[in-house]
Design a protein around this motif. Structure first.
Motif, PDB file in Angstrom:
ATOM      1  N   ALA A 176       0.815  -1.216   0.000  1.00  0.00           N
ATOM      2  CA  ALA A 176       0.000   0.000   0.000  1.00  0.00           C
ATOM      3  C   ALA A 176       0.850   1.267   0.000  1.00  0.00           C
ATOM      4  CB  ALA A 176      -0.939   0.002   1.203  1.00  0.00           C
ATOM      5  N   GLU A 177       2.122   1.151   0.360  1.00  0.00           N
ATOM      6  CA  GLU A 177       3.004   2.322   0.418  1.00  0.00           C
ATOM      7  C   GLU A 177       3.630   2.656  -0.934  1.00  0.00           C
ATOM      8  OE1 GLU A 177       3.342   4.261   3.058  1.00  0.00           O
ATOM      9  OE2 GLU A 177       1.914   2.974   4.112  1.00  0.00           O
ATOM     10  N   ARG A 178       3.385   1.835  -1.950  1.00  0.00           N
ATOM     11  CA  ARG A 178       3.950   2.115  -3.271  1.00  0.00           C
ATOM     12  C   ARG A 178       3.228   3.298  -3.909  1.00  0.00           C
ATOM     13  NH1 ARG A 178       3.660  -3.896  -5.772  1.00  0.00           N
ATOM     14  NH2 ARG A 178       1.545  -3.653  -4.905  1.00  0.00           N
ATOM     15  N   THR A 179       4.000   4.215  -4.472  1.00  0.00           N
ATOM     16  CA  THR A 179       3.458   5.410  -5.110  1.00  0.00           C
ATOM     17  C   THR A 179       3.894   5.460  -6.576  1.00  0.00           C
ATOM     18  OG1 THR A 179       5.378   6.795  -4.580  1.00  0.00           O
ATOM     19  CG2 THR A 179       3.645   6.635  -2.903  1.00  0.00           C
ATOM     20  N   THR A 180       3.313   6.404  -7.301  1.00  0.00           N
ATOM     21  CA  THR A 180       3.690   6.575  -8.702  1.00  0.00           C
ATOM     22  C   THR A 180       5.176   6.886  -8.830  1.00  0.00           C
ATOM     23  OG1 THR A 180       1.476   7.388  -9.204  1.00  0.00           O
ATOM     24  CG2 THR A 180       3.201   7.857 -10.813  1.00  0.00           C
ATOM     25  N   ASP A 181       5.681   7.779  -7.987  1.00  0.00           N
ATOM     26  CA  ASP A 181       7.100   8.113  -8.025  1.00  0.00           C
ATOM     27  C   ASP A 181       7.959   6.887  -7.718  1.00  0.00           C
ATOM     28  OD1 ASP A 181       6.593  10.696  -8.705  1.00  0.00           O
ATOM     29  OD2 ASP A 181       6.922  11.533  -6.708  1.00  0.00           O
ATOM     30  N   TRP A 182       7.521   6.053  -6.780  1.00  0.00           N
ATOM     31  CA  TRP A 182       8.280   4.853  -6.417  1.00  0.00           C
ATOM     32  C   TRP A 182       8.371   3.908  -7.609  1.00  0.00           C
ATOM     33  CZ3 TRP A 182       7.199  -0.389  -6.154  1.00  0.00           C
ATOM     34  CH2 TRP A 182       8.088  -1.176  -5.404  1.00  0.00           C
ATOM     35  N   TYR A 183       7.260   3.726  -8.323  1.00  0.00           N
ATOM     36  CA  TYR A 183       7.273   2.873  -9.519  1.00  0.00           C
ATOM     37  C   TYR A 183       8.207   3.447 -10.584  1.00  0.00           C
ATOM     38  CZ  TYR A 183       3.243   0.061  -7.996  1.00  0.00           C
ATOM     39  OH  TYR A 183       2.410  -0.800  -7.341  1.00  0.00           O
ATOM     40  N   ALA A 184       8.092   4.754 -10.823  1.00  0.00           N
ATOM     41  CA  ALA A 184       8.898   5.378 -11.876  1.00  0.00           C
ATOM     42  C   ALA A 184      10.383   5.313 -11.543  1.00  0.00           C
ATOM     43  CB  ALA A 184       8.462   6.829 -12.070  1.00  0.00           C
ATOM     44  N   LEU A 185      10.720   5.577 -10.286  1.00  0.00           N
ATOM     45  CA  LEU A 185      12.130   5.535  -9.888  1.00  0.00           C
ATOM     46  C   LEU A 185      12.675   4.115  -9.987  1.00  0.00           C
ATOM     47  CD1 LEU A 185      14.491   7.198  -8.849  1.00  0.00           C
ATOM     48  CD2 LEU A 185      13.715   6.737  -6.519  1.00  0.00           C
ATOM     49  N   GLY A 186      11.855   3.124  -9.638  1.00  0.00           N
ATOM     50  CA  GLY A 186      12.290   1.737  -9.781  1.00  0.00           C
ATOM     51  C   GLY A 186      12.545   1.366 -11.225  1.00  0.00           C
TER      52      GLY A 186
END
Length: 298
Positions: free
Chosen positions: A176-186
């Motif tokens: 639930a802590e995953r964000t759009t920025d987290w996906y993009a940075l990954g």
């Protein structure tokens, strides 16, 4: 640098808030480190474009430029992706932090992207002036070596990050802590890890022979620097969050998995750079230019 100084001074005298999830000591320590990094960045920027920069020991300039490129050149695609995804409800930008007003967040982001673009232009120009032989010719000009294990490790780390970027849950404890920025940075981090590993493998194996030498060198430089710099930065932060468990700072990744990946990335990045340098020395020696080889090794 001045913004970070204002954060430290303002928090110490009580006129500025402390960042979410940090105590006073942690907030001051973190920003003091970044003040030092900014000062090194200013000195590096001048060294890359001023004549006296050619007289500084090459290893020092190259290392700082490699780390800086890993931090800021590799993140340029993230800036583009972040701009395209702006407005998505899953994104949590820096401007949402109550400790940072909107104008300050925009200025910080502009500083990251602007410095990254500057390094993308200045670093290759400096390296070609100082070590021109390392960038000439084609991949097949030098002797072949065994595929470095670091390239395989870096590729493995990149595959894990890419799997997270497309929704994989292996190693994720708080989805639930995953964000759009987290996906993009990954996705960006995984791309550079794979691209850098592939480029280093090409240089070591001297295949494809007709490929211009500068292309895999540049990709390997940025990819290995991204692995080393970003994981070297995230590793102590991950350890701190696992130990202190600050309120409001819950990363999606399992801390043990995250620490293991960051350790592998740091070692792989440093070893990949060593492979690029040693291969350049061998190429110079293969061309019967011992003086150039000695300069490269230094």
């Amino acid at each position: 640098m001045l913004i970070k100084v204002s954060w430290v001074v303002g928090s110490l005298i009580g006129v500025l808030p402390i960042g979410s999830g940090f105590g006073m000591a942690e907030w001051v320590a973190l920003n003091t480190v970044t003040i030092g990094m900014a000062a090194i960045g200013i000195a590096l920027a001048l060294a890359l474009v001023r004549p006296w920069g050619m007289r500084i020991p090459g290893a020092l300039v190259a290392f700082c430029a490699w780390v800086g490129s890993g931090f800021l050149v590799s993140i340029l695609p993230f800036g583009v992706v972040g701009a395209l995804l702006e407005g998505d409800g899953g994104s949590r930008g820096v401007a949402e932090d109550p400790a940072m007003p909107l104008w300050e967040g925009v200025l910080v982001q502009f500083g990251f992207l602007g410095t990254g673009l500057g390094l993308a232009l200045a670093v290759p120009a400096y390296l070609r002036r100082r070590w021109p032989q390392a960038f000439t010719g084609r991949i097949g000009d030098g002797p072949r070596t065994a595929l470095p294990y670091a390239a395989a490790v870096g590729a493995g780390v990149g595959l894990v990050w890419l799997s997270w970027a497309v929704g994989g849950t292996v190693g994720i404890t708080h989805p639930a802590e995953r964000t759009t920025d987290w996906y993009a940075l990954g996705a960006v981090s995984g791309f550079w890890a794979l691209a850098g590993s592939l480029a280093v493998g090409m240089v070591a194996r001297a295949r494809p022979a007709r490929l211009p030498r500068w292309l895999p060198l540049v990709i390997g430089w940025v990819g290995s620097g991204s692995l080393f710099a970003w994981s070297g930065w995230k590793l102590p932060l991950t350890l701190y969050m696992a130990w202190a468990d600050p309120v409001g700072a819950v990363p999606p990744e399992n801390p043990v998995v995250a620490v293991g990946l960051h350790l592998c990335a740091v070692v792989a990045g440093a070893t990949m750079l060593r492979t690029l340098i040693r291969t350049g020395v061998r190429v110079a020696g293969h061309r019967d230019q011992p003086a150039v080889a000695a300069r490269l090794e230094v």
